[in-house]
Write a protein that holds these residues in place. Structure first.
Motif, short mmCIF file in Angstrom:
data_model
loop_
_atom_site.label_atom_id
_atom_site.label_comp_id
_atom_site.label_asym_id
_atom_site.label_seq_id
_atom_site.Cartn_x
_atom_site.Cartn_y
_atom_site.Cartn_z
N VAL A 148 0.84 -1.19 0.00
CA VAL A 148 0.00 0.00 0.00
C VAL A 148 0.88 1.24 0.00
N ALA A 149 0.39 2.29 -0.67
CA ALA A 149 1.17 3.53 -0.77
C ALA A 149 0.23 4.73 -0.66
N LEU A 150 0.71 5.75 0.03
CA LEU A 150 0.01 7.02 0.15
C LEU A 150 0.96 8.14 -0.26
N VAL A 184 -2.41 10.70 6.97
CA VAL A 184 -1.54 9.62 7.41
C VAL A 184 -2.26 8.78 8.48
N GLU A 185 -2.99 9.44 9.37
CA GLU A 185 -3.74 8.70 10.39
C GLU A 185 -4.86 7.87 9.78
N PHE A 240 4.39 2.37 1.77
CA PHE A 240 5.18 3.53 1.36
C PHE A 240 4.36 4.79 1.63
N VAL A 241 5.01 5.81 2.16
CA VAL A 241 4.39 7.13 2.31
C VAL A 241 5.31 8.14 1.64
N PHE A 261 5.73 10.44 11.00
CA PHE A 261 6.46 9.18 11.01
C PHE A 261 5.93 8.22 12.08
N LYS A 262 5.62 8.76 13.25
CA LYS A 262 5.30 7.86 14.37
C LYS A 262 3.94 7.19 14.22
N VAL A 263 3.09 7.70 13.31
CA VAL A 263 1.76 7.11 13.13
C VAL A 263 1.84 5.64 12.72
N LEU A 264 2.86 5.28 11.95
CA LEU A 264 2.96 3.92 11.43
C LEU A 264 4.00 3.07 12.16
#
Length: 242
Positions: free
Chosen positions: A19-21, A65-66, A83-84, A109-112
């Motif tokens: 998955v990518a955002l 991102v959340e 991937f973000v 960054f810390k969300v994932l």
């Protein structure tokens, strides 16, 4: 003589969903659309489910991102990696939203991380950041007499919270990141070309991206400039995209 294949336990399992955002501020960032087209081509070829959000505000960077994390954790199928891609104007540690407000990269960054995203626990999480990290400009340094080519165009019981993450910045701390107003950023275009056309572990591919960027001569305001990406890795295994 071909090199030996890595052992299965030494590589990430990439048999599941990818998955990518992509969050991209296009306002006052000419060439952004060329980067988005290139990234979409790359994600399609590498088998990613890709989502693009244009012109997020600072708050929307965080919210998107959340939402990405929540959607990943809600899935029933196996997720291999995420991937973000974050593209905007920026300063060291911050991105500027479409509303000219700033969002802290660390909060994105810390969300994932392994604590906050259960489905990606012990799975590779790759962040690609195309943004300035300061105002410095690198004119480059002469090395010997070399001619520089001119280029215009998990089975662990416990793991640390911050492993399995790869941060790929378009430039080093404190420096400007360059973008052509029609062709897009040299960083994104080079990364896409390498990821699509070469095979190997991702850190090896990123070494090739760095080599190509280091050899390129970028011209800004009539002055030749140098730029190179910075890679920060806490990956525990080899990550193969092809």
């Amino acid at each position: 003589m071909s090199s030996p294949q890595p052992l299965e336990e030494e590589t990430y399992d990439m048999s599941g969903a990818r998955v990518a955002l992509t969050l991209c501020v296009t306002k006052a960032r000419e060439g952004s659309e060329a980067d988005l087209v290139a990234l979409e081509r790359m994600f399609q070829q590498l088998g990613f489910e890709s989502t693009i959000k244009r012109d997020p505000t600072a708050q929307q960077f965080q919210e998107e991102v959340e939402k990405f994390q929540q959607a990943i954790d809600a899935r029933k199928d196996f997720i291999s990696c995420a991937f973000v891609v974050l593209m905007a104007h920026g300063l060291e540690g911050y991105l500027e939203g479409e509303d000219e407000q700033m969002v802290e990269l660390e909060n994105l960054f810390k969300v994932l991380n392994n604590k906050n995203c259960q489905a990606l626990r012990a799975k590779p999480k790759v962040y690609i950041v195309q943004a300035c990290r300061g105002e410095k400009k690198d004119p480059g340094q002469t090395v010997g007499g070399d001619n520089i080519e001119m280029i215009t165009k998990d089975s662990l019981q416990t793991i640390p919270t911050y492993t399995d993450t790869l941060h790929i910045y378009s430039t080093v701390e404190g420096y400007i990141s360059y973008r052509h107003d029609k062709d897009g950023s040299y960083f994104i275009q080079t990364l896409v070309d390498v990821f699509i056309n070469r095979k190997g572990p991702i850190l090896e591919l990123l070494t090739e991206v760095t080599r190509r960027m280091a050899e390129a001569e970028l011209v800004q305001e009539g002055e030749e400039r140098k730029v190179n990406p910075e890679i920060q890795s806490t990956l525990r295994k080899q990550l193969y995209l092809q």
